[in-house]
Design a protein around this motif. Structure first.
Motif, short mmCIF file in Angstrom:
data_model
loop_
_atom_site.label_atom_id
_atom_site.label_comp_id
_atom_site.label_asym_id
_atom_site.label_seq_id
_atom_site.Cartn_x
_atom_site.Cartn_y
_atom_site.Cartn_z
N GLN A 88 -40.34 -71.02 2.12
CA GLN A 88 -41.07 -70.25 3.12
C GLN A 88 -42.37 -70.94 3.52
O GLN A 88 -42.77 -70.90 4.67
CB GLN A 88 -41.34 -68.83 2.61
CG GLN A 88 -41.68 -67.82 3.69
CD GLN A 88 -40.60 -67.71 4.75
OE1 GLN A 88 -40.44 -68.59 5.61
NE2 GLN A 88 -39.82 -66.64 4.71
N ARG A 89 -43.01 -71.63 2.57
CA ARG A 89 -44.19 -72.42 2.91
C ARG A 89 -43.83 -73.54 3.88
O ARG A 89 -44.57 -73.84 4.80
CB ARG A 89 -44.81 -73.01 1.63
CG ARG A 89 -45.60 -72.01 0.79
CD ARG A 89 -46.08 -72.64 -0.51
NE ARG A 89 -46.67 -71.65 -1.38
CZ ARG A 89 -47.98 -71.43 -1.51
NH1 ARG A 89 -48.83 -72.14 -0.79
NH2 ARG A 89 -48.44 -70.51 -2.33
N CYS A 90 -42.66 -74.15 3.68
CA CYS A 90 -42.21 -75.21 4.60
C CYS A 90 -41.95 -74.63 5.99
O CYS A 90 -42.25 -75.28 7.00
CB CYS A 90 -40.95 -75.87 4.06
SG CYS A 90 -41.23 -76.94 2.63
N ALA A 91 -41.38 -73.43 6.03
CA ALA A 91 -41.13 -72.79 7.33
C ALA A 91 -42.45 -72.49 8.04
O ALA A 91 -42.56 -72.65 9.26
CB ALA A 91 -40.33 -71.50 7.12
N ILE A 92 -43.45 -72.07 7.28
CA ILE A 92 -44.78 -71.82 7.85
C ILE A 92 -45.39 -73.13 8.33
O ILE A 92 -45.98 -73.21 9.41
CB ILE A 92 -45.69 -71.12 6.82
CG1 ILE A 92 -45.17 -69.70 6.54
CG2 ILE A 92 -47.14 -71.07 7.31
CD1 ILE A 92 -45.84 -69.04 5.34
N ALA A 93 -45.24 -74.18 7.52
CA ALA A 93 -45.76 -75.50 7.90
C ALA A 93 -45.11 -75.97 9.19
O ALA A 93 -45.78 -76.54 10.07
CB ALA A 93 -45.51 -76.51 6.78
N ASP A 105 -47.06 -80.09 -2.61
CA ASP A 105 -47.27 -81.51 -2.88
C ASP A 105 -46.57 -82.36 -1.81
O ASP A 105 -45.53 -81.97 -1.26
CB ASP A 105 -46.70 -81.87 -4.26
CG ASP A 105 -47.06 -83.27 -4.69
OD1 ASP A 105 -46.27 -84.19 -4.37
OD2 ASP A 105 -48.11 -83.45 -5.32
N GLU A 106 -47.13 -83.51 -1.53
CA GLU A 106 -46.58 -84.42 -0.53
C GLU A 106 -45.11 -84.77 -0.82
O GLU A 106 -44.32 -85.02 0.09
CB GLU A 106 -47.42 -85.69 -0.47
CG GLU A 106 -46.96 -86.71 0.55
CD GLU A 106 -47.85 -87.94 0.59
OE1 GLU A 106 -47.36 -88.99 1.04
OE2 GLU A 106 -49.04 -87.85 0.17
N ALA A 107 -44.73 -84.77 -2.09
CA ALA A 107 -43.37 -85.12 -2.49
C ALA A 107 -42.33 -84.16 -1.91
O ALA A 107 -41.14 -84.52 -1.79
CB ALA A 107 -43.26 -85.14 -4.01
N VAL A 108 -42.74 -82.96 -1.54
CA VAL A 108 -41.82 -81.97 -0.96
C VAL A 108 -41.23 -82.49 0.35
O VAL A 108 -40.12 -82.11 0.74
CB VAL A 108 -42.55 -80.63 -0.73
CG1 VAL A 108 -41.73 -79.68 0.14
CG2 VAL A 108 -42.85 -79.97 -2.07
N TYR A 109 -41.93 -83.39 1.01
CA TYR A 109 -41.47 -83.96 2.28
C TYR A 109 -40.04 -84.51 2.15
O TYR A 109 -39.23 -84.39 3.08
CB TYR A 109 -42.42 -85.08 2.72
CG TYR A 109 -42.09 -85.71 4.05
CD1 TYR A 109 -42.64 -85.22 5.23
CD2 TYR A 109 -41.20 -86.79 4.14
CE1 TYR A 109 -42.32 -85.79 6.46
CE2 TYR A 109 -40.88 -87.37 5.35
CZ TYR A 109 -41.44 -86.87 6.51
OH TYR A 109 -41.12 -87.43 7.73
N LYS A 110 -39.71 -85.10 1.00
CA LYS A 110 -38.41 -85.76 0.82
C LYS A 110 -37.38 -84.87 0.13
O LYS A 110 -36.28 -85.33 -0.19
CB LYS A 110 -38.60 -87.05 0.03
CG LYS A 110 -39.45 -88.10 0.75
CD LYS A 110 -39.55 -89.37 -0.07
CE LYS A 110 -40.36 -90.43 0.65
NZ LYS A 110 -40.47 -91.70 -0.13
N LYS A 111 -37.71 -83.61 -0.13
CA LYS A 111 -36.78 -82.74 -0.85
C LYS A 111 -35.94 -81.90 0.11
O LYS A 111 -36.42 -81.45 1.15
CB LYS A 111 -37.56 -81.82 -1.80
CG LYS A 111 -38.21 -82.56 -2.97
CD LYS A 111 -38.87 -81.60 -3.92
CE LYS A 111 -39.52 -82.32 -5.10
NZ LYS A 111 -38.51 -82.99 -5.97
N ILE A 161 -46.96 -84.22 6.89
CA ILE A 161 -47.44 -84.28 5.51
C ILE A 161 -48.74 -83.50 5.36
O ILE A 161 -48.93 -82.76 4.37
CB ILE A 161 -47.63 -85.75 5.07
CG1 ILE A 161 -46.26 -86.41 4.90
CG2 ILE A 161 -48.41 -85.83 3.75
CD1 ILE A 161 -46.32 -87.90 4.61
N ASN A 162 -49.63 -83.62 6.31
CA ASN A 162 -50.89 -82.87 6.26
C ASN A 162 -50.64 -81.37 6.29
O ASN A 162 -51.32 -80.60 5.60
CB ASN A 162 -51.80 -83.27 7.42
CG ASN A 162 -52.42 -84.64 7.23
OD1 ASN A 162 -52.50 -85.15 6.11
ND2 ASN A 162 -52.88 -85.25 8.31
N MET A 163 -49.61 -80.94 7.06
CA MET A 163 -49.30 -79.51 7.13
C MET A 163 -48.66 -79.03 5.84
O MET A 163 -48.91 -77.91 5.39
CB MET A 163 -48.37 -79.26 8.31
CG MET A 163 -48.41 -77.83 8.83
SD MET A 163 -50.01 -77.36 9.50
CE MET A 163 -50.38 -75.93 8.47
#
Length: 260
Positions: free
Chosen positions: A142-147, A125-131, A116-118
């Motif tokens: 792409q931001r998630c891939a970088i994270a 937004d933290e909500a992306v964690y569950k999407k 979540i911090n990444m």
């Protein structure tokens, strides 16, 4: 440590087949941000796959701190153009998958906090964690891939034209993000970033390697001191960078011309 030494590297996809890369020799220092620049089809992605351990050299070797690079490992994070996220898993689950492999002894709560911090660190937004990936835009994926790549804290980061499919505004934002993430780390990662965009290379790298046409080798190698590194606002105002920009373009065009 994450220094790289490439010795007399050549590669063909089939035994006795046409060489894609030929006689590549270079040394990359710990913590350098290297852009591998060149025309499409010159072997940039192939070189990255060799660095990742996804392919094996036909001749020569790649050493990481004196040891030959073998199979893929968690000391190298990889970000591809197609995001590399499993579509049936949420963004958070994709990041957690990498974290569980890298830190098997840590509990799920601690790993979720890292994930979540990444996600927040890359501007989501933290909500992306569950999407699921299908619920996210290209830039968000792409931001998630970088994270995911940064979350396992690898000393080496390999990026294969990660922003090539994005619109200009999103591309610019993610260029700034990746440079900022790299620059703010006390112990900088060694980054290899594949691109065919000269301006992208100048904005991101402190070292640029230009590959010629296949069978490819390094035709130009330049280091940009950090104190001279351009920003998005100053790139086209800095005369030294404009001279370097023209040199890079001329090197690529001259090489293409000799192969026509």
């Amino acid at each position: 440590m994450s220094s790289i030494k490439i010795n007399n590297l050549s590669f063909a996809y089939e035994s006795g087949g046409k060489l894609i890369l030929k006689d590549i020799n270079t040394e990359i220092g710990d913590g350098e941000f290297v852009c591998i620049l060149g025309q499409s089809g010159c072997g940039k992605s192939t070189l990255l796959r060799l660095l990742a351990g996804l392919e094996t050299a036909t001749e020569g070797e790649i050493l990481n701190d004196g040891e030959v690079i073998g199979n893929p490992s968690l000391n190298k994070g990889v970000v591809f153009q197609d995001y590399g996220l499993f579509p049936w898993m949420t963004a958070g689950e994709n990041i957690m998958l990498a974290l569980k492999q890298k830190f098997p002894k840590r509990n799920k709560k601690e790993l979720k906090e890292i994930a979540i911090n990444m996600i927040k660190a890359v501007g989501l937004d933290e909500a992306v964690y569950k999407k699921l990936p299908k619920e996210l835009s290209g830039g968000m994926k792409q931001r998630c891939a970088i994270a995911q790549a940064f979350s396992i804290d690898p000393p080496i980061l390999l990026m294969d034209e990660p922003f090539g499919a994005l619109d200009a505004v999103t591309r610019a934002r993610l260029q700034d993000l990746i440079r900022e993430l790299w620059a703010q780390e006390e112990k900088k990662k060694t980054v290899f970033f594949v691109t065919h965009d000269v301006d992208e290379a100048l904005l991101l790298a402190n070292r640029i390697l230009v590959l010629g046409q296949s069978p490819s080798h390094i035709i130009y190698d330049v280091t940009i001191p950090e104190e001279q590194h351009p920003t998005r606002d100053t790139l086209f105002e800095n005369m030294e960078m404009m001279k370097l920009r023209m040199t890079l373009i001329n090197q690529i065009n001259k090489d293409v011309t000799t192969h026509i």
